[in-house]
Design a protein around this motif. Structure first.
Motif, short mmCIF file in Angstrom:
data_model
loop_
_atom_site.label_atom_id
_atom_site.label_comp_id
_atom_site.label_asym_id
_atom_site.label_seq_id
_atom_site.Cartn_x
_atom_site.Cartn_y
_atom_site.Cartn_z
N GLU A 41 0.93 -1.01 -0.03
CA GLU A 41 -0.07 0.08 -0.03
C GLU A 41 1.00 1.36 -0.12
O GLU A 41 0.52 2.25 -0.87
CB GLU A 41 -0.83 -0.07 1.37
N GLU A 42 1.91 1.43 0.91
CA GLU A 42 2.75 2.43 0.85
C GLU A 42 3.54 2.65 -0.34
O GLU A 42 3.84 3.75 -0.77
CB GLU A 42 3.60 2.12 2.14
N ALA A 43 4.03 1.56 -0.82
CA ALA A 43 4.68 1.60 -2.25
C ALA A 43 3.82 2.28 -3.36
O ALA A 43 4.19 3.09 -3.98
CB ALA A 43 4.96 0.33 -2.53
N VAL A 44 2.43 1.94 -3.35
CA VAL A 44 1.68 2.22 -4.46
C VAL A 44 1.69 3.85 -4.01
O VAL A 44 1.52 4.62 -5.12
CB VAL A 44 0.22 1.67 -4.24
N GLU A 45 1.37 4.44 -2.86
CA GLU A 45 1.31 5.47 -2.49
C GLU A 45 2.59 6.48 -2.97
O GLU A 45 2.30 7.67 -3.52
CB GLU A 45 1.06 6.01 -1.17
N ALA A 46 3.62 5.82 -2.68
CA ALA A 46 5.04 6.70 -3.23
C ALA A 46 4.87 6.81 -4.74
O ALA A 46 5.28 7.58 -5.42
CB ALA A 46 5.93 5.60 -2.76
N ILE A 47 4.39 5.75 -5.37
CA ILE A 47 4.37 5.71 -6.87
C ILE A 47 3.50 6.86 -7.31
O ILE A 47 3.83 7.50 -8.19
CB ILE A 47 3.96 4.36 -7.38
N ILE A 48 2.38 7.13 -6.70
CA ILE A 48 1.28 7.92 -6.92
C ILE A 48 2.24 9.36 -6.95
O ILE A 48 2.08 10.33 -7.82
CB ILE A 48 -0.05 7.88 -6.14
N THR A 59 8.71 12.54 -0.75
CA THR A 59 9.65 12.33 0.28
C THR A 59 9.22 11.47 1.61
O THR A 59 9.48 10.73 2.17
CB THR A 59 10.51 13.47 0.78
N SER A 60 8.03 12.02 2.07
CA SER A 60 7.12 11.49 3.19
C SER A 60 6.89 10.12 2.77
O SER A 60 6.72 9.36 3.62
CB SER A 60 5.99 12.41 3.26
N GLU A 61 6.23 9.84 1.58
CA GLU A 61 5.85 8.49 1.14
C GLU A 61 6.94 7.51 1.24
O GLU A 61 6.79 6.38 1.45
CB GLU A 61 5.04 8.48 0.17
N ILE A 66 9.96 2.86 3.42
CA ILE A 66 11.16 2.36 3.87
C ILE A 66 10.74 1.65 5.36
O ILE A 66 11.21 0.75 5.63
CB ILE A 66 12.37 3.24 4.17
N TYR A 67 9.95 2.43 6.24
CA TYR A 67 9.60 1.91 7.25
C TYR A 67 8.87 0.50 7.38
O TYR A 67 9.19 -0.27 7.80
CB TYR A 67 8.62 2.95 8.24
N HIS A 68 7.90 0.62 6.18
CA HIS A 68 7.28 -0.61 5.96
C HIS A 68 7.82 -1.56 5.36
O HIS A 68 7.65 -2.82 5.91
CB HIS A 68 5.72 -0.36 5.51
N LEU A 69 9.00 -1.53 4.67
CA LEU A 69 9.90 -2.48 4.35
C LEU A 69 10.51 -3.17 5.46
O LEU A 69 10.72 -4.42 5.42
CB LEU A 69 10.86 -1.76 3.22
N LEU A 70 11.08 -2.25 6.30
CA LEU A 70 11.74 -2.78 7.45
C LEU A 70 10.84 -3.69 8.26
O LEU A 70 11.20 -4.50 8.90
CB LEU A 70 12.57 -1.67 8.14
N VAL A 71 9.89 -3.26 8.51
CA VAL A 71 8.75 -4.02 9.39
C VAL A 71 8.53 -5.49 8.50
O VAL A 71 8.55 -6.40 9.40
CB VAL A 71 7.35 -3.15 9.53
N MET A 72 8.36 -5.60 7.31
CA MET A 72 7.91 -6.67 6.61
C MET A 72 9.34 -7.35 6.84
O MET A 72 8.94 -8.62 6.90
CB MET A 72 7.83 -6.38 5.05
#
Length: 102
Positions: A41-48, A59-61, A66-72
């Motif tokens: 979900e966060e990756a899609v938001e960054a793409i948008i 930058t915020s997305e 990165i946060y959610h990647l590290l959590v995953m």
């Protein structure tokens, strides 16, 4: 220690923490599949935001990605050091050559 290293350490420390007091613990308690879903979900938001061209929002997305990647990764017991080691292994190698070796 970089901000990324500190973030990875914080995520590792929150593994198994009280889910009422930590968003990270709550995500990790939901399992690797939910962590992967949030990353997507966060990756899609960054793409948008990349397509829109809003540098501040991108930058915020990107920080969220990165946060959610590290959590995953933490949900599957993969550390930032593991990823850094893989990047170091690939360093100096052509992307075309590296992809062909897979």
């Amino acid at each position: 220690m970089t901000a990324l290293t500190r973030l990875a350490a914080t995520i590792a420390a929150r593994k198994g923490a009280d889910t009422d007091s930590s968003w990270t613990a709550k995500l990790l308690a939901k399992g690797p599949e939910k962590c992967a879903e949030k990353f997507g979900e966060e990756a899609v938001e960054a793409i948008i935001e990349a397509v829109k061209g809003d540098r501040a929002r991108l930058t915020s997305e990107a920080a969220d990605v990165i946060y959610h990647l590290l959590v995953m990764l933490a949900a599957r017991d993969v550390t930032l050091a593991d990823v850094e080691a893989e990047l170091a292994r690939r360093e100096g190698q052509s992307g075309i050559t590296e992809k062909a070796s897979r």
